[in-house]
Design a protein around this motif. Structure first.
Motif, mmCIF file in Angstrom:
data_model
loop_
_atom_site.group_PDB
_atom_site.id
_atom_site.type_symbol
_atom_site.label_atom_id
_atom_site.label_comp_id
_atom_site.label_asym_id
_atom_site.label_seq_id
_atom_site.Cartn_x
_atom_site.Cartn_y
_atom_site.Cartn_z
ATOM 1 N N ARG A 54 6.464 -19.931 -7.838
ATOM 2 C CA ARG A 54 5.933 -19.204 -6.697
ATOM 3 C C ARG A 54 6.779 -17.979 -6.389
ATOM 4 O O ARG A 54 6.272 -16.916 -6.041
ATOM 5 N N GLN A 55 8.100 -18.131 -6.522
ATOM 6 C CA GLN A 55 8.989 -17.007 -6.272
ATOM 7 C C GLN A 55 8.734 -15.877 -7.277
ATOM 8 O O GLN A 55 8.703 -14.695 -6.911
ATOM 9 N N GLU A 56 8.537 -16.231 -8.554
ATOM 10 C CA GLU A 56 8.266 -15.207 -9.562
ATOM 11 C C GLU A 56 6.952 -14.490 -9.272
ATOM 12 O O GLU A 56 6.838 -13.277 -9.450
ATOM 13 N N GLU A 57 5.940 -15.225 -8.823
ATOM 14 C CA GLU A 57 4.660 -14.617 -8.498
ATOM 15 C C GLU A 57 4.786 -13.663 -7.310
ATOM 16 O O GLU A 57 4.196 -12.573 -7.298
ATOM 17 N N ILE A 58 5.575 -14.046 -6.322
ATOM 18 C CA ILE A 58 5.785 -13.179 -5.153
ATOM 19 C C ILE A 58 6.506 -11.905 -5.567
ATOM 20 O O ILE A 58 6.163 -10.798 -5.127
ATOM 21 N N LEU A 59 7.523 -12.036 -6.439
ATOM 22 C CA LEU A 59 8.253 -10.853 -6.895
ATOM 23 C C LEU A 59 7.339 -9.917 -7.684
ATOM 24 O O LEU A 59 7.440 -8.682 -7.566
ATOM 25 N N LYS A 60 6.424 -10.486 -8.472
ATOM 26 C CA LYS A 60 5.488 -9.660 -9.233
ATOM 27 C C LYS A 60 4.556 -8.897 -8.300
ATOM 28 O O LYS A 60 4.294 -7.709 -8.480
ATOM 29 N N LYS A 66 4.943 -2.139 -4.437
ATOM 30 C CA LYS A 66 5.866 -1.001 -4.453
ATOM 31 C C LYS A 66 5.289 0.139 -5.292
ATOM 32 O O LYS A 66 5.378 1.317 -4.911
ATOM 33 N N SER A 67 4.670 -0.194 -6.446
ATOM 34 C CA SER A 67 4.061 0.837 -7.275
ATOM 35 C C SER A 67 2.945 1.550 -6.526
ATOM 36 O O SER A 67 2.813 2.770 -6.590
ATOM 37 N N ALA A 68 2.135 0.788 -5.794
ATOM 38 C CA ALA A 68 1.041 1.397 -5.040
ATOM 39 C C ALA A 68 1.562 2.304 -3.938
ATOM 40 O O ALA A 68 1.065 3.415 -3.727
ATOM 41 N N VAL A 69 2.581 1.853 -3.221
ATOM 42 C CA VAL A 69 3.141 2.652 -2.118
ATOM 43 C C VAL A 69 3.790 3.921 -2.652
ATOM 44 O O VAL A 69 3.633 5.013 -2.083
ATOM 45 N N GLY A 109 6.954 13.548 -17.519
ATOM 46 C CA GLY A 109 8.193 12.989 -17.005
ATOM 47 C C GLY A 109 8.029 11.507 -16.712
ATOM 48 O O GLY A 109 6.971 11.055 -16.268
ATOM 49 N N LYS A 110 9.081 10.747 -16.962
ATOM 50 C CA LYS A 110 9.022 9.305 -16.759
ATOM 51 C C LYS A 110 9.352 8.978 -15.314
ATOM 52 O O LYS A 110 10.316 9.462 -14.750
ATOM 53 N N ASP A 111 8.520 8.138 -14.721
ATOM 54 C CA ASP A 111 8.683 7.758 -13.312
ATOM 55 C C ASP A 111 8.532 6.256 -13.220
ATOM 56 O O ASP A 111 7.438 5.728 -13.296
ATOM 57 N N TYR A 112 9.669 5.553 -13.104
ATOM 58 C CA TYR A 112 9.636 4.099 -13.112
ATOM 59 C C TYR A 112 9.051 3.565 -11.811
ATOM 60 O O TYR A 112 9.404 3.999 -10.726
ATOM 61 N N GLY A 113 8.144 2.604 -11.942
ATOM 62 C CA GLY A 113 7.627 1.888 -10.779
ATOM 63 C C GLY A 113 6.556 2.618 -10.005
ATOM 64 O O GLY A 113 6.129 2.165 -8.972
ATOM 65 N N GLN A 171 -11.410 -3.048 -10.668
ATOM 66 C CA GLN A 171 -10.101 -2.586 -10.208
ATOM 67 C C GLN A 171 -9.005 -3.488 -10.760
ATOM 68 O O GLN A 171 -9.086 -4.706 -10.682
ATOM 69 N N GLN A 172 -7.982 -2.880 -11.342
ATOM 70 C CA GLN A 172 -6.824 -3.584 -11.873
ATOM 71 C C GLN A 172 -5.594 -3.129 -11.099
ATOM 72 O O GLN A 172 -5.632 -2.131 -10.394
ATOM 73 N N PRO A 173 -4.486 -3.864 -11.220
ATOM 74 C CA PRO A 173 -3.246 -3.414 -10.561
ATOM 75 C C PRO A 173 -2.867 -2.008 -11.010
ATOM 76 O O PRO A 173 -3.076 -1.627 -12.164
ATOM 77 N N ARG A 174 -2.331 -1.214 -10.091
ATOM 78 C CA ARG A 174 -2.030 0.195 -10.375
ATOM 79 C C ARG A 174 -1.100 0.378 -11.562
ATOM 80 O O ARG A 174 -1.231 1.342 -12.324
ATOM 81 N N HIS A 175 -0.170 -0.552 -11.742
ATOM 82 C CA HIS A 175 0.805 -0.345 -12.818
ATOM 83 C C HIS A 175 0.198 -0.510 -14.207
ATOM 84 O O HIS A 175 0.831 -0.176 -15.212
ATOM 85 N N GLU A 176 -1.040 -1.018 -14.288
ATOM 86 C CA GLU A 176 -1.695 -1.173 -15.579
ATOM 87 C C GLU A 176 -2.412 0.111 -16.013
ATOM 88 O O GLU A 176 -2.905 0.190 -17.133
ATOM 89 N N TYR A 177 -2.495 1.108 -15.142
ATOM 90 C CA TYR A 177 -3.112 2.385 -15.487
ATOM 91 C C TYR A 177 -2.042 3.371 -15.946
ATOM 92 O O TYR A 177 -0.856 3.241 -15.612
ATOM 93 N N GLN A 178 -2.481 4.380 -16.708
ATOM 94 C CA GLN A 178 -1.559 5.407 -17.203
ATOM 95 C C GLN A 178 -1.539 6.646 -16.320
ATOM 96 O O GLN A 178 -0.551 7.376 -16.287
#
Length: 315
Positions: A54-60, A66-69, A109-113, A171-178
């Motif tokens: 559950r903790q790992e799922e919450i962190l994910k 955070k990526s969306a914000v 440019g690379k932008d993590y997260g 709609q997929q999680p934002r981090h799955e898009y390029q």
């Protein structure tokens, strides 16, 4: 010479080493009695394993949030992009659009997260058709998160323009898009694009924005080809789209001559020059009165899916 004073030794050999402490404060072991072996390792409690999962799922989920914000903060901090957030290298080599996609991290440019976001303000009274065509071409190459919004400065927008990117149902999680591509219908004199607001000035004008977006394909042209493409883009914007009727006639004659020698305006492959020139003809309403070679070229453009999808918006 005999010693003057004979002194008895204070410590015999080995006494000092024997009484040296191994730690500052020796304490008894509270966990087990001296001399007993360590207890065998117990099995992990299933409830503890469930808690860890559950903790790992919450962190994910926190990472996705955070990526969306981070992505939304780029648009919110950008002037003129305010809306409700609820929801080339010069070589002799030519790379057609059918090749594999370029490295966006290398070009943007690379932008993590955080998702790279392109935000475009455009007036619905004069839709930037070339940008819509390029958006469709980019969707064939990359995974793009597309969105359309309406600014408060615009009272109403036709339904077809609100759905110019199609139905965005999956709609997929934002981090799955390029790449993020957001179009805001707003009362502006000319299209404006914002990207990487910390290091880059806004880009204005349909032709300039089209140049930026088309560069994401990573195509390589030699110096002559690049110059011809830029020349046709400027001609399409400043003479064909914004010029007088006399200037438009001269441009159509030049296009007819060029298309009599090749299938496309520059060489034998689709380039930015074709996209911008086709869009300018559609916006000015001179497509039906164009010469024969231009008419044939326009049909070749409209046989491609990105052009045909934009044609539906004009009906």
């Amino acid at each position: 010479m005999p010693a003057m004073y004979k002194v008895r030794p204070l410590h015999s050999a080995g006494v000092l080493a024997e009484h040296l402490p191994s730690c500052m404060y020796p304490l008894p072991n509270l966990h087990r009695a001296p001399g007993t072996a360590a207890p065998p390792q117990e099995e992990v409690d299933p409830s503890l394993q469930a808690l860890e999962c559950r903790q790992e799922e919450i962190l994910k989920r926190l990472y996705e949030l955070k990526s969306a914000v981070d992505g939304l903060s780029k648009m919110i901090q950008t002037p003129d992009a305010d809306f409700d957030v609820t929801n080339i290298i010069q070589t002799d080599e030519f790379s057609p659009l059918t090749t594999n996609g370029a490295d966006l991290d290398l070009m943007l440019g690379k932008d993590y997260g955080a998702l790279k976001d392109v935000v475009i303000n455009a007036n619905p009274s004069l839709p930037p058709l070339s940008l819509l065509v390029i958006h469709s071409l980019l969707c064939e190459r990359y995974k793009i998160l597309s969105a359309v919004h309406t600014h408060s400065s615009v009272k109403s927008v036709p339904e077809n323009l609100l759905k110019c990117f199609g139905e965005q149902t999956k709609q997929q999680p934002r981090h799955e898009y390029q790449l993020g591509f957001t179009l805001i219908w707003k009362d502006v004199p000319k299209p404006q694009m914002k990207f990487s607001i910390q290091t880059m000035c806004p880009i204005e004008g349909e032709g300039n924005i089209a140049r930026f977006l088309f560069s994401l394909f990573g195509q390589k042209y030699n110096a002559v080809t690049s110059t011809l493409i830029d020349s046709w883009v400027d001609t399409a914007i400043f003479q064909l789209k914004e010029g007088s009727s006399k200037e438009r006639g001269a441009v159509l004659r030049s296009m007819n001559a060029a298309l009599g020698k090749s299938s496309w305006l520059v060489g034998n492959e689709l380039t930015l020059a074709d996209v911008v020139a086709w869009s300018a003809l559609q916006q000015t309403g001179t497509a039906n009165t164009a010469p024969a070679n231009v008419q044939k070229w326009m049909k070749s453009c409209e046989n491609l899916a990105p052009f045909s999808s934009v044609m539906k918006l004009l009906k």
